[in-house]
Design a protein around this motif. Structure first.
Motif, PDB file in Angstrom:
ATOM      1  N   MET A   1      11.551  27.147 -68.464  1.00 27.91           N
ATOM      2  CA  MET A   1      11.279  26.983 -67.042  1.00 27.91           C
ATOM      3  C   MET A   1      12.023  25.751 -66.549  1.00 27.91           C
ATOM      4  N   ILE A   2      12.614  25.896 -65.392  1.00 26.52           N
ATOM      5  CA  ILE A   2      13.297  24.778 -64.743  1.00 26.52           C
ATOM      6  C   ILE A   2      12.399  24.269 -63.627  1.00 26.52           C
ATOM      7  N   ARG A   3      12.311  22.957 -63.500  1.00 29.67           N
ATOM      8  CA  ARG A   3      11.539  22.353 -62.409  1.00 29.67           C
ATOM      9  C   ARG A   3      12.504  21.630 -61.472  1.00 29.67           C
ATOM     10  N   ILE A   4      12.282  21.842 -60.174  1.00 29.63           N
ATOM     11  CA  ILE A   4      13.110  21.210 -59.144  1.00 29.63           C
ATOM     12  C   ILE A   4      12.195  20.439 -58.214  1.00 29.63           C
ATOM     13  N   ASP A   5      12.518  19.180 -58.001  1.00 32.20           N
ATOM     14  CA  ASP A   5      11.787  18.360 -57.037  1.00 32.20           C
ATOM     15  C   ASP A   5      12.630  18.285 -55.769  1.00 32.20           C
ATOM     16  N   ALA A   6      12.247  19.078 -54.779  1.00 35.55           N
ATOM     17  CA  ALA A   6      12.986  19.110 -53.518  1.00 35.55           C
ATOM     18  C   ALA A   6      12.179  18.451 -52.399  1.00 35.55           C
ATOM     19  N   ARG A   7      11.211  17.640 -52.774  1.00 36.77           N
ATOM     20  CA  ARG A   7      10.430  16.940 -51.751  1.00 36.77           C
ATOM     21  C   ARG A   7      11.350  15.985 -51.004  1.00 36.77           C
ATOM     22  N   GLY A   8      11.198  15.961 -49.691  1.00 35.93           N
ATOM     23  CA  GLY A   8      12.034  15.103 -48.858  1.00 35.93           C
ATOM     24  C   GLY A   8      13.320  15.775 -48.410  1.00 35.93           C
ATOM     25  N   MET A   9      13.649  16.917 -49.004  1.00 39.73           N
ATOM     26  CA  MET A   9      14.842  17.661 -48.595  1.00 39.73           C
ATOM     27  C   MET A   9      14.468  18.627 -47.482  1.00 39.73           C
ATOM     28  N   ARG A  10      15.313  18.726 -46.505  1.00 35.27           N
ATOM     29  CA  ARG A  10      15.075  19.652 -45.401  1.00 35.27           C
ATOM     30  C   ARG A  10      15.791  20.965 -45.684  1.00 35.27           C
ATOM     31  N   ARG A  17      19.108  24.863 -53.751  1.00 34.09           N
ATOM     32  CA  ARG A  17      18.864  24.414 -55.137  1.00 34.09           C
ATOM     33  C   ARG A  17      18.251  25.543 -55.972  1.00 34.09           C
ATOM     34  N   LEU A  18      17.315  26.283 -55.373  1.00 35.51           N
ATOM     35  CA  LEU A  18      16.712  27.422 -56.073  1.00 35.51           C
ATOM     36  C   LEU A  18      17.762  28.477 -56.389  1.00 35.51           C
ATOM     37  N   ALA A  19      18.541  28.855 -55.406  1.00 37.94           N
ATOM     38  CA  ALA A  19      19.564  29.887 -55.603  1.00 37.94           C
ATOM     39  C   ALA A  19      20.556  29.477 -56.686  1.00 37.94           C
ATOM     40  N   ARG A  20      20.935  28.223 -56.710  1.00 36.12           N
ATOM     41  CA  ARG A  20      21.877  27.736 -57.726  1.00 36.12           C
ATOM     42  C   ARG A  20      21.280  27.874 -59.122  1.00 36.12           C
ATOM     43  N   SER A  21      20.004  27.503 -59.275  1.00 37.51           N
ATOM     44  CA  SER A  21      19.346  27.614 -60.581  1.00 37.51           C
ATOM     45  C   SER A  21      19.258  29.064 -61.036  1.00 37.51           C
ATOM     46  N   LEU A  22      18.911  29.962 -60.128  1.00 43.29           N
ATOM     47  CA  LEU A  22      18.827  31.377 -60.482  1.00 43.29           C
ATOM     48  C   LEU A  22      20.202  31.936 -60.823  1.00 43.29           C
ATOM     49  N   VAL A  28      12.722  31.479 -64.762  1.00 44.43           N
ATOM     50  CA  VAL A  28      11.546  30.969 -64.049  1.00 44.43           C
ATOM     51  C   VAL A  28      11.896  29.587 -63.511  1.00 44.43           C
ATOM     52  N   VAL A  29      11.641  29.386 -62.225  1.00 44.06           N
ATOM     53  CA  VAL A  29      11.905  28.099 -61.589  1.00 44.06           C
ATOM     54  C   VAL A  29      10.649  27.676 -60.839  1.00 44.06           C
ATOM     55  N   GLU A  30      10.214  26.458 -61.097  1.00 44.09           N
ATOM     56  CA  GLU A  30       9.112  25.889 -60.323  1.00 44.09           C
ATOM     57  C   GLU A  30       9.716  24.828 -59.417  1.00 44.09           C
ATOM     58  N   ILE A  31       9.427  24.923 -58.140  1.00 44.47           N
ATOM     59  CA  ILE A  31      10.047  24.022 -57.177  1.00 44.47           C
ATOM     60  C   ILE A  31       8.984  23.415 -56.274  1.00 44.47           C
ATOM     61  N   PHE A  61       5.933  26.019 -55.664  1.00 44.76           N
ATOM     62  CA  PHE A  61       6.268  27.443 -55.715  1.00 44.76           C
ATOM     63  C   PHE A  61       6.871  27.777 -57.072  1.00 44.76           C
ATOM     64  N   ARG A  62       6.597  28.979 -57.556  1.00 45.66           N
ATOM     65  CA  ARG A  62       7.193  29.455 -58.803  1.00 45.66           C
ATOM     66  C   ARG A  62       7.941  30.747 -58.483  1.00 45.66           C
ATOM     67  N   VAL A  63       9.168  30.811 -58.931  1.00 45.81           N
ATOM     68  CA  VAL A  63      10.001  31.983 -58.722  1.00 45.81           C
ATOM     69  C   VAL A  63      10.361  32.528 -60.090  1.00 45.81           C
ATOM     70  N   ALA A  64      10.131  33.845 -60.272  1.00 47.16           N
ATOM     71  CA  ALA A  64      10.421  34.482 -61.565  1.00 47.16           C
ATOM     72  C   ALA A  64      11.156  35.785 -61.343  1.00 47.16           C
ATOM     73  N   ARG A  65      12.041  36.053 -62.274  1.00 47.52           N
ATOM     74  CA  ARG A  65      12.769  37.329 -62.244  1.00 47.52           C
ATOM     75  C   ARG A  65      12.043  38.317 -63.105  1.00 47.52           C
TER      76      ARG A  65
END
Length: 65
Positions: A1-10, A17-22, A28-31, A61-65
């Motif tokens: 699982m990859i975790r992304i901290d996008a807090r503060g990003m508009r 960032r999510l699309a790039r990880s996928l 599985v990405v948790e953001i 949020f968690r995104v899974a394929r």
């Protein structure tokens, strides 16, 4: 699982960032994102690649394929 901290990003940055990880092969990405538009943007990005979005908590949020 990859975790992304996008807090503060508009948006659209959390979705980008999510699309790039996928695209790079993540299954599985948790953001974390605090932009009010993030849920909709992330859902669109997930749907575009056949993944599903799950709300795990407030701003998490968690995104899974």
């Amino acid at each position: 699982m990859i975790r992304i901290d996008a807090r503060g990003m508009r948006c659209p940055w959390p979705a980008i960032r999510l699309a790039r990880s996928l695209r790079d092969g993540a299954k599985v990405v948790e953001i974390e994102a605090d932009d009010p538009r993030a849920a909709g943007e992330l859902a669109s990005a997930a749907t575009a690649v056949g993944a599903r979005l799950e709300v795990v908590g407030e701003g998490v949020f968690r995104v899974a394929r």
